[in-house]
Design a protein around this motif. Structure first.
Motif: not given
Length: 224
Positions: A52-75
């Motif tokens: 799996i190769w992932e690139y994200n310019a503005r956010l941490v790539s999905s597979l590297l996110r902590t749960r609290e970061y993921a929740e903040s991004a969803l909000r």
């Protein structure tokens, strides 16, 4: 959901709901009680991926996110708390499955903006950087940072390539432009993304240099 199949490839572009996700992947999506779930359309393919190769310019790539970061991004998408919890749980299970597999390798490239700012409180970002630093020592994870001066190498803000080795499934490109999720595997669709991948890989910092960048960023957050 529209779909076209040509020479064994797929081209799909739609806004996924729980129903269309089930039709596309023959999997039952988690449906929160207080509204329809829009799940990550790449979950099914990633669950059997070899690479799996992932690139994200503005956010941490999905597979590297902590749960609290993921929740903040969803909000930031103004979802209900119930939907956020369900999606975060889906994220946690997918991450555990892929990072815990000896047969999958994850290669993530982060834009510099992704590690210097992000959703949520500063402590959320500090713990996120700590998490990424720990992942740099994971035997099946490679992480690079793309400096600001090279972001012109990427013509898209984020996308992933998913490769399922040892199967007849072609490489799949996953992207989420303007909220419309796209899964592409036809050669004419995926080739521009491969060319962008090559440019990003050349321009990004090596893993050892990336670890130093992450360490420096963390020290700055800690005020040292």
């Amino acid at each position: 959901m529209s779909r076209s199949n040509q020479t064994g490839g797929i081209r799909r572009r739609c806004r996924f709901t729980g129903e269309s996700y089930q039709l596309a992947y023959n999997e039952t999506a988690i449906l929160p009680r207080d509204g329809p779930l829009i799940p990550d359309a790449s979950t099914a393919a990633q669950s059997i991926a070899e690479f799996i190769w992932e690139y994200n310019a503005r956010l941490v790539s999905s597979l590297l996110r902590t749960r609290e970061y993921a929740e903040s991004a969803l909000r930031s998408h103004h979802m209900s708390e119930g939907c956020i919890r369900e999606l975060a749980e889906l994220h946690t299970r997918r991450q555990s499955l892929i990072l815990g597999s000896e047969s999958s390798h994850v290669w993530a490239v982060l834009g510099y903006a992704a590690i210097t700012g992000g959703p949520g409180m500063p402590d959320v970002m500090r713990r996120q950087i700590e998490f990424i630093l720990n992942l740099t020592e994971h035997p099946s994870v490679s992480i690079q940072v793309l400096p600001d001066r090279h972001e012109g190498s990427a013509t898209r803000n984020s996308f992933s390539l998913i490769r399922c080795g040892g199967t007849s499934i072609p490489d799949v490109i996953y992207s989420n432009p303007l909220g419309d999720e796209a899964l592409l595997s036809l050669q004419e669709d995926t080739e521009p993304y491969r060319q962008t991948m090559a440019k990003i890989g050349i321009a990004a910092q090596a893993p050892a240099e990336t670890r130093q960048i992450l360490s420096d960023s963390l020290r700055g957050m800690n005020g040292r």
